[in-house]
Design a protein around this motif. Structure first.
Motif, PDB file in Angstrom:
ATOM      1  N   PRO A  23       0.835  -1.201   0.000  1.00  0.00           N
ATOM      2  CA  PRO A  23       0.000   0.000   0.000  1.00  0.00           C
ATOM      3  C   PRO A  23       0.868   1.248   0.000  1.00  0.00           C
ATOM      4  O   PRO A  23       1.907   1.281   0.660  1.00  0.00           O
ATOM      5  CB  PRO A  23      -0.783  -0.116   1.316  1.00  0.00           C
ATOM      6  CG  PRO A  23       0.071  -0.957   2.189  1.00  0.00           C
ATOM      7  CD  PRO A  23       0.905  -1.842   1.322  1.00  0.00           C
TER       8      PRO A  23
ATOM      9  N   ALA B 209      -7.831  12.059  -0.010  1.00  0.00           N
ATOM     10  CA  ALA B 209      -8.729  10.972  -0.448  1.00  0.00           C
ATOM     11  C   ALA B 209      -9.739  11.434  -1.502  1.00  0.00           C
ATOM     12  O   ALA B 209     -10.167  10.632  -2.332  1.00  0.00           O
ATOM     13  CB  ALA B 209      -9.458  10.395   0.762  1.00  0.00           C
TER      14      ALA B 209
ATOM     15  N   GLN C 247      -8.914  11.769  -6.229  1.00  0.00           N
ATOM     16  CA  GLN C 247      -8.656  10.700  -7.213  1.00  0.00           C
ATOM     17  C   GLN C 247      -8.695  11.241  -8.643  1.00  0.00           C
ATOM     18  O   GLN C 247      -7.883  10.841  -9.485  1.00  0.00           O
ATOM     19  CB  GLN C 247      -9.694   9.586  -7.056  1.00  0.00           C
ATOM     20  CG  GLN C 247      -9.528   8.508  -8.120  1.00  0.00           C
ATOM     21  CD  GLN C 247     -10.465   7.332  -7.920  1.00  0.00           C
ATOM     22  OE1 GLN C 247     -11.009   7.126  -6.838  1.00  0.00           O
ATOM     23  NE2 GLN C 247     -10.658   6.558  -8.963  1.00  0.00           N
TER      24      GLN C 247
ATOM     25  N   GLY D 202      -4.966   6.606  -1.133  1.00  0.00           N
ATOM     26  CA  GLY D 202      -4.080   5.448  -1.138  1.00  0.00           C
ATOM     27  C   GLY D 202      -4.155   4.698  -2.459  1.00  0.00           C
ATOM     28  O   GLY D 202      -5.062   4.931  -3.281  1.00  0.00           O
ATOM     29  N   TYR D 203      -3.207   3.810  -2.664  1.00  0.00           N
ATOM     30  CA  TYR D 203      -3.183   2.953  -3.853  1.00  0.00           C
ATOM     31  C   TYR D 203      -2.771   1.561  -3.401  1.00  0.00           C
ATOM     32  O   TYR D 203      -1.774   1.398  -2.688  1.00  0.00           O
ATOM     33  CB  TYR D 203      -2.181   3.516  -4.874  1.00  0.00           C
ATOM     34  CG  TYR D 203      -2.339   2.928  -6.249  1.00  0.00           C
ATOM     35  CD1 TYR D 203      -3.423   3.251  -7.052  1.00  0.00           C
ATOM     36  CD2 TYR D 203      -1.371   2.061  -6.760  1.00  0.00           C
ATOM     37  CE1 TYR D 203      -3.566   2.713  -8.324  1.00  0.00           C
ATOM     38  CE2 TYR D 203      -1.501   1.526  -8.032  1.00  0.00           C
ATOM     39  CZ  TYR D 203      -2.600   1.858  -8.808  1.00  0.00           C
ATOM     40  OH  TYR D 203      -2.744   1.334 -10.073  1.00  0.00           O
ATOM     41  N   PHE D 204      -3.562   0.566  -3.779  1.00  0.00           N
ATOM     42  CA  PHE D 204      -3.303  -0.812  -3.337  1.00  0.00           C
ATOM     43  C   PHE D 204      -3.988  -1.755  -4.307  1.00  0.00           C
ATOM     44  O   PHE D 204      -5.136  -1.507  -4.704  1.00  0.00           O
ATOM     45  CB  PHE D 204      -3.846  -1.013  -1.910  1.00  0.00           C
ATOM     46  CG  PHE D 204      -3.708  -2.418  -1.394  1.00  0.00           C
ATOM     47  CD1 PHE D 204      -2.467  -2.928  -1.025  1.00  0.00           C
ATOM     48  CD2 PHE D 204      -4.817  -3.248  -1.273  1.00  0.00           C
ATOM     49  CE1 PHE D 204      -2.333  -4.217  -0.552  1.00  0.00           C
ATOM     50  CE2 PHE D 204      -4.699  -4.540  -0.808  1.00  0.00           C
ATOM     51  CZ  PHE D 204      -3.451  -5.031  -0.443  1.00  0.00           C
ATOM     52  N   ASP D 205      -3.286  -2.808  -4.697  1.00  0.00           N
ATOM     53  CA  ASP D 205      -3.841  -3.833  -5.587  1.00  0.00           C
ATOM     54  C   ASP D 205      -4.466  -3.212  -6.839  1.00  0.00           C
ATOM     55  O   ASP D 205      -5.573  -3.574  -7.262  1.00  0.00           O
ATOM     56  CB  ASP D 205      -4.878  -4.674  -4.830  1.00  0.00           C
ATOM     57  CG  ASP D 205      -5.213  -5.957  -5.590  1.00  0.00           C
ATOM     58  OD1 ASP D 205      -4.432  -6.354  -6.488  1.00  0.00           O
ATOM     59  OD2 ASP D 205      -6.268  -6.560  -5.303  1.00  0.00           O
TER      60      ASP D 205
ATOM     61  N   ALA E 227      -5.710  -0.263  -7.440  1.00  0.00           N
ATOM     62  CA  ALA E 227      -6.875   0.634  -7.350  1.00  0.00           C
ATOM     63  C   ALA E 227      -6.628   1.733  -6.321  1.00  0.00           C
ATOM     64  O   ALA E 227      -5.884   1.534  -5.348  1.00  0.00           O
ATOM     65  CB  ALA E 227      -8.118  -0.158  -6.970  1.00  0.00           C
ATOM     66  N   PHE E 228      -7.270   2.874  -6.551  1.00  0.00           N
ATOM     67  CA  PHE E 228      -7.223   3.945  -5.561  1.00  0.00           C
ATOM     68  C   PHE E 228      -8.097   3.547  -4.380  1.00  0.00           C
ATOM     69  O   PHE E 228      -9.172   2.954  -4.561  1.00  0.00           O
ATOM     70  CB  PHE E 228      -7.709   5.261  -6.179  1.00  0.00           C
ATOM     71  CG  PHE E 228      -6.770   5.786  -7.227  1.00  0.00           C
ATOM     72  CD1 PHE E 228      -5.556   6.339  -6.875  1.00  0.00           C
ATOM     73  CD2 PHE E 228      -7.085   5.676  -8.578  1.00  0.00           C
ATOM     74  CE1 PHE E 228      -4.676   6.802  -7.839  1.00  0.00           C
ATOM     75  CE2 PHE E 228      -6.213   6.135  -9.554  1.00  0.00           C
ATOM     76  CZ  PHE E 228      -4.998   6.701  -9.185  1.00  0.00           C
ATOM     77  N   ARG E 229      -7.641   3.888  -3.192  1.00  0.00           N
ATOM     78  CA  ARG E 229      -8.315   3.457  -1.959  1.00  0.00           C
ATOM     79  C   ARG E 229      -8.284   4.589  -0.945  1.00  0.00           C
ATOM     80  O   ARG E 229      -7.419   5.457  -1.002  1.00  0.00           O
ATOM     81  CB  ARG E 229      -7.542   2.296  -1.289  1.00  0.00           C
ATOM     82  CG  ARG E 229      -7.078   1.217  -2.216  1.00  0.00           C
ATOM     83  CD  ARG E 229      -8.009   0.061  -2.172  1.00  0.00           C
ATOM     84  NE  ARG E 229      -7.577  -0.944  -3.147  1.00  0.00           N
ATOM     85  CZ  ARG E 229      -8.233  -2.061  -3.345  1.00  0.00           C
ATOM     86  NH1 ARG E 229      -9.319  -2.333  -2.643  1.00  0.00           N
ATOM     87  NH2 ARG E 229      -7.826  -2.924  -4.234  1.00  0.00           N
ATOM     88  N   THR E 230      -9.171   4.463   0.049  1.00  0.00           N
ATOM     89  CA  THR E 230      -8.953   5.224   1.278  1.00  0.00           C
ATOM     90  C   THR E 230      -8.211   4.281   2.215  1.00  0.00           C
ATOM     91  O   THR E 230      -8.250   3.060   2.048  1.00  0.00           O
ATOM     92  CB  THR E 230     -10.280   5.645   1.917  1.00  0.00           C
ATOM     93  OG1 THR E 230     -11.051   4.469   2.134  1.00  0.00           O
ATOM     94  CG2 THR E 230     -11.034   6.617   1.023  1.00  0.00           C
ATOM     95  N   PHE E 231      -7.537   4.848   3.190  1.00  0.00           N
ATOM     96  CA  PHE E 231      -6.918   4.020   4.226  1.00  0.00           C
ATOM     97  C   PHE E 231      -7.879   3.948   5.409  1.00  0.00           C
ATOM     98  O   PHE E 231      -8.488   4.954   5.773  1.00  0.00           O
ATOM     99  CB  PHE E 231      -5.617   4.666   4.731  1.00  0.00           C
ATOM    100  CG  PHE E 231      -4.469   4.581   3.776  1.00  0.00           C
ATOM    101  CD1 PHE E 231      -3.811   3.386   3.567  1.00  0.00           C
ATOM    102  CD2 PHE E 231      -4.029   5.708   3.105  1.00  0.00           C
ATOM    103  CE1 PHE E 231      -2.742   3.311   2.699  1.00  0.00           C
ATOM    104  CE2 PHE E 231      -2.956   5.641   2.234  1.00  0.00           C
ATOM    105  CZ  PHE E 231      -2.313   4.433   2.029  1.00  0.00           C
TER     106      PHE E 231
END
Ligand SMILES: Cc1cc2nc3c(=O)[nH]c(=O)nc-3n(C[C@H](O)[C@H](O)[C@H](O)COP(=O)(O)O)c2cc1C
Length: 166
Positions: A20, A79, A82, A151-154, A156-160
């Protein structure tokens, strides 16, 4: 898996999807023209002197801007930004800053309003590593606000979910 094999490159790519990160836009001006590039390869390096690094693909249009001007700003996105991350990741070739609220930082470089943190940086070293260059840069000015990071994970853009571990 052997060094230099496609299988290792593939597994590395897959394994890195598990890491992440935050998301930032490097903004830069060269001969009066501003550009930006979305990155997630950035980190702090030192506090004495305040220093950070960014990794930039030398194929990216922004690369030559940074390499020549040797100055950039790092805008750590919130957040709700994006759309800005997408805007600076190649979706828009021209007029990247159209309709975007910015404030001028050091060297006349646009700082993206609403970002969680801004760093005005001067490049102190460039190291070429494979396809990318690591720009090590001294921080001339920093500012921040409290808020939710993007955030960015797997892939895709994400929230933490920022709960503290009990
Ligand atoms: C979440 C995310 C993270 C990225 N991280 C990096 C990075 O760390 N370094 C990099 O060179 N490109 C990174 N990219 C790709 C650039 O944003 C993309 O190649 C961009 O189109 C280059 O723009 P330019 O050619 O206009 O400079 C990332 C893209 C996304 C969506």
């Amino acid at each position: 898996m052997k060094r230099g094999t496609p299988a290792l490159a593939e597994e590395t790519r897959a394994a890195l999807r598990c890491v992440p990160t935050g998301v930032a836009v490097v903004t830069v001006v060269r001969e009066g023209e501003a550009r930006g590039i979305t990155i997630n390869a950035f980190t702090s390096v030192s506090l004495e002197p305040p220093t950070l690094l960014v990794c930039i693909n030398r194929q990216a249009r922004s690369y030559l801007y940074i390499a020549h001007s040797r100055r950039f700003a790092l805008n750590v996105l919130a957040a709700d930004q994006q759309e800005i991350a997408e805007r600076f990741s190649g979706k828009r070739r021209e007029r990247q800053f159209e309709g975007l609220a910015t404030t001028l930082g050091n060297g006349g470089i646009p700082l993206i309003d609403g970002a969680l943190a801004h760093f005005d940086c001067v490049v102190s070293a460039e190291h070429e590593v494979g396809s990318h260059s690591i720009f090590i840069a001294e921080i001339e000015r920093a500012s921040h606000r409290i808020g939710e990071p993007l955030g960015y994970f797997d892939g895709a853009f994400r929230t933490f979910a920022l709960e503290r571990v009990p």
